[in-house]
Motif scaffolding. Structure first.
Motif, mmCIF file in Angstrom:
data_model
loop_
_atom_site.group_PDB
_atom_site.id
_atom_site.type_symbol
_atom_site.label_atom_id
_atom_site.label_comp_id
_atom_site.label_asym_id
_atom_site.label_seq_id
_atom_site.Cartn_x
_atom_site.Cartn_y
_atom_site.Cartn_z
ATOM 1 N N PHE A 70 0.816 -1.393 0.441
ATOM 2 C CA PHE A 70 -0.128 -0.575 0.269
ATOM 3 C C PHE A 70 0.737 0.800 -0.088
ATOM 4 O O PHE A 70 0.976 2.215 -0.358
ATOM 5 N N TYR A 120 -8.456 -2.699 4.721
ATOM 6 C CA TYR A 120 -9.287 -1.676 5.089
ATOM 7 C C TYR A 120 -9.266 -0.636 5.905
ATOM 8 O O TYR A 120 -8.220 0.340 6.297
ATOM 9 N N MET A 123 -5.544 -0.097 5.583
ATOM 10 C CA MET A 123 -5.289 1.010 4.747
ATOM 11 C C MET A 123 -5.512 2.434 5.744
ATOM 12 O O MET A 123 -4.725 3.718 5.776
ATOM 13 N N TYR A 145 -8.439 2.965 -1.840
ATOM 14 C CA TYR A 145 -8.371 1.781 -1.827
ATOM 15 C C TYR A 145 -9.579 0.924 -2.696
ATOM 16 O O TYR A 145 -10.932 2.092 -2.012
#
Ligand code: ZN
Length: 171
Positions: A70, A120, A123, A145
């Protein structure tokens, strides 16, 4: 888990528990009510099981791998983190970030959920490293995302999204 109780004749002796092989050895002061003893043993068992679980889940470097992925995908590789790990003591939060210290903790409860929900949360917490508050900019970044909306819906249905909204920055 096998449990062995050793009752000390000394009433002032403190309660101790440790694993000896596969057996949980609990030292208790003499004269406790059995009910109280059972409660204590249960608590010790849970504590040790959680510790074991935490060790297991952090062996897998899933979080670090995701962080790196990420980081280059959404943050041009600019994010730095001191530690990112699963923890078992966050009963209410699903994750937390302490930007000043560069630490991210993710609840082990996410391990029972779909990967895109876990991702998630990763993130979300990573984004706090650059946007400590839930600002417009924060959500714009998290929204990159692609499963953000879906994951938030999923967590809301479990009653886990709102809690984090008020809790995740407050350390
Ligand atoms: Zn947050």
């Amino acid at each position: 888990m096998e449990v062995k109780i050793i009752r000390s004749p000394d009433r002032k002796k403190t309660i101790q528990a440790k694993m000896v092989g596969e057996t949980l050895v609990v030292h208790l002061p003499l004269g406790m009510h059995r009910k109280e003893e059972r409660k204590i043993i249960q608590r010790m068992k849970e504590k040790i099981e959680k510790k074991k679980l935490k060790k297991q889940i952090n062996k897998d470097d899933y979080l670090i791998k995701r962080f790196d992925e990420f980081n280059s995908k959404y943050f041009q590789g600019k994010l730095k983190v001191n530690s990112i790990e699963f923890v078992t003591n966050q009963q209410r939060n699903r994750g937390s970030c302490t930007p000043a210290r560069g630490t991210i903790r993710i609840s082990h409860r996410l391990l029972d959920m779909p990967k895109w929900v876990l991702d998630y949360v990763i993130m979300h917490e990573m984004t706090h490293l650059v946007h400590p508050n839930h600002s417009k900019e924060f959500w714009a970044k998290v929204g990159e995302y692609k499963y953000t909306e879906r994951a938030r819906g999923f967590l809301m249905a479990k009653g886990m999204e709102e809690e984090i909204e008020s809790n995740c920055d407050d350390e």
